[in-house]
Scaffold this motif. Structure first.
Motif, PDB file in Angstrom:
ATOM      1  N   GLY A  21      68.374  50.690  43.802  1.00 12.13           N
ATOM      2  CA  GLY A  21      67.860  52.036  43.623  1.00 12.13           C
ATOM      3  C   GLY A  21      68.990  53.044  43.553  1.00 12.13           C
ATOM      4  N   VAL A  22      68.646  54.191  43.031  1.00 17.85           N
ATOM      5  CA  VAL A  22      69.602  55.297  42.949  1.00 17.85           C
ATOM      6  C   VAL A  22      68.835  56.582  43.230  1.00 17.85           C
ATOM      7  CG1 VAL A  22      69.328  55.581  40.451  1.00 17.85           C
ATOM      8  CG2 VAL A  22      71.424  56.357  41.564  1.00 17.85           C
ATOM      9  N   ALA A  23      69.487  57.511  43.946  1.00 20.22           N
ATOM     10  CA  ALA A  23      68.854  58.796  44.273  1.00 20.22           C
ATOM     11  C   ALA A  23      69.730  59.929  43.779  1.00 20.22           C
ATOM     12  CB  ALA A  23      68.639  58.912  45.773  1.00 20.22           C
ATOM     13  N   ARG A  33      64.353  59.736  43.159  1.00 17.97           N
ATOM     14  CA  ARG A  33      64.804  58.379  43.469  1.00 17.97           C
ATOM     15  C   ARG A  33      64.177  57.409  42.482  1.00 17.97           C
ATOM     16  NH1 ARG A  33      62.466  54.471  46.813  1.00 17.97           N
ATOM     17  NH2 ARG A  33      63.937  52.864  47.378  1.00 17.97           N
ATOM     18  N   LEU A  34      65.016  56.617  41.826  1.00 18.51           N
ATOM     19  CA  LEU A  34      64.579  55.568  40.918  1.00 18.51           C
ATOM     20  C   LEU A  34      64.882  54.235  41.589  1.00 18.51           C
ATOM     21  CD1 LEU A  34      63.519  54.887  38.073  1.00 18.51           C
ATOM     22  CD2 LEU A  34      65.893  54.870  37.300  1.00 18.51           C
ATOM     23  N   TYR A  35      63.896  53.334  41.639  1.00 18.52           N
ATOM     24  CA  TYR A  35      64.100  52.075  42.353  1.00 18.52           C
ATOM     25  C   TYR A  35      63.473  50.908  41.601  1.00 18.52           C
ATOM     26  CZ  TYR A  35      59.243  52.438  43.784  1.00 18.52           C
ATOM     27  OH  TYR A  35      57.871  52.531  43.782  1.00 18.52           O
ATOM     28  N   CYS A  36      63.961  49.715  41.921  1.00 15.17           N
ATOM     29  CA  CYS A  36      63.375  48.478  41.404  1.00 15.17           C
ATOM     30  C   CYS A  36      63.502  47.433  42.515  1.00 15.17           C
ATOM     31  CB  CYS A  36      64.079  48.013  40.137  1.00 15.17           C
ATOM     32  SG  CYS A  36      63.271  46.578  39.392  1.00 15.17           S
ATOM     33  N   ASN A  37      62.368  46.870  42.925  1.00 11.27           N
ATOM     34  CA  ASN A  37      62.339  45.820  43.938  1.00 11.27           C
ATOM     35  C   ASN A  37      62.073  44.482  43.275  1.00 11.27           C
ATOM     36  OD1 ASN A  37      62.703  47.745  45.928  1.00 11.27           O
ATOM     37  ND2 ASN A  37      60.528  48.008  46.259  1.00 11.27           N
ATOM     38  N   ARG A  65      58.171  41.891  40.352  1.00  8.66           N
ATOM     39  CA  ARG A  65      59.081  43.008  40.095  1.00  8.66           C
ATOM     40  C   ARG A  65      58.292  44.316  40.103  1.00  8.66           C
ATOM     41  NH1 ARG A  65      60.593  41.776  35.204  1.00  8.66           N
ATOM     42  NH2 ARG A  65      62.256  40.412  35.907  1.00  8.66           N
ATOM     43  N   THR A  66      58.796  45.275  40.877  1.00  7.20           N
ATOM     44  CA  THR A  66      58.132  46.568  41.014  1.00  7.20           C
ATOM     45  C   THR A  66      59.171  47.662  40.837  1.00  7.20           C
ATOM     46  OG1 THR A  66      56.658  45.572  42.651  1.00  7.20           O
ATOM     47  CG2 THR A  66      56.678  47.958  42.535  1.00  7.20           C
ATOM     48  N   ALA A  67      58.909  48.582  39.924  1.00  9.19           N
ATOM     49  CA  ALA A  67      59.833  49.693  39.683  1.00  9.19           C
ATOM     50  C   ALA A  67      59.059  50.999  39.800  1.00  9.19           C
ATOM     51  CB  ALA A  67      60.461  49.574  38.300  1.00  9.19           C
ATOM     52  N   GLY A  68      59.771  52.052  40.148  1.00  8.38           N
ATOM     53  CA  GLY A  68      59.088  53.330  40.280  1.00  8.38           C
ATOM     54  C   GLY A  68      60.042  54.485  40.441  1.00  8.38           C
TER      55      GLY A  68
END
Length: 77
Positions: A21-23, A33-37, A65-68
């Protein structure tokens, strides 16, 4: 040989997941905040449940995979 269904025991294999992720703090009040789990989309088994018959047994697997995008806003001073 062990009867897995009679003992309600099963050794599950290991797995590794990758999250990232990046904030960005745009102002004192706003943060994005952009993230990917589970970036690699690993389908690791986390739990195995046995029922009375093998055909009724089931497994729980990792969330795919989950992104948001997360948005935080501070309404205080």
């Amino acid at each position: 040989m062990v009867d897995l269904y009679a003992t309600n025991f099963r050794e599950l294999g290991g797995f590794t997941i990758l999250d990232g992720g990046v904030a960005l703090q745009t102002t004192k009040r706003l943060k994005l905040r952009l993230y990917c789990n589970n970036i690699t989309n690993q389908k690791g088994v986390t739990t195995w449940a046995v029922q009375r018959f093998p055909s009724q047994s089931f497994q729980y697997v990792m969330r795919p995979r989950t992104a948001g995008l997360g948005i935080e806003y501070n309404f205080g001073k």
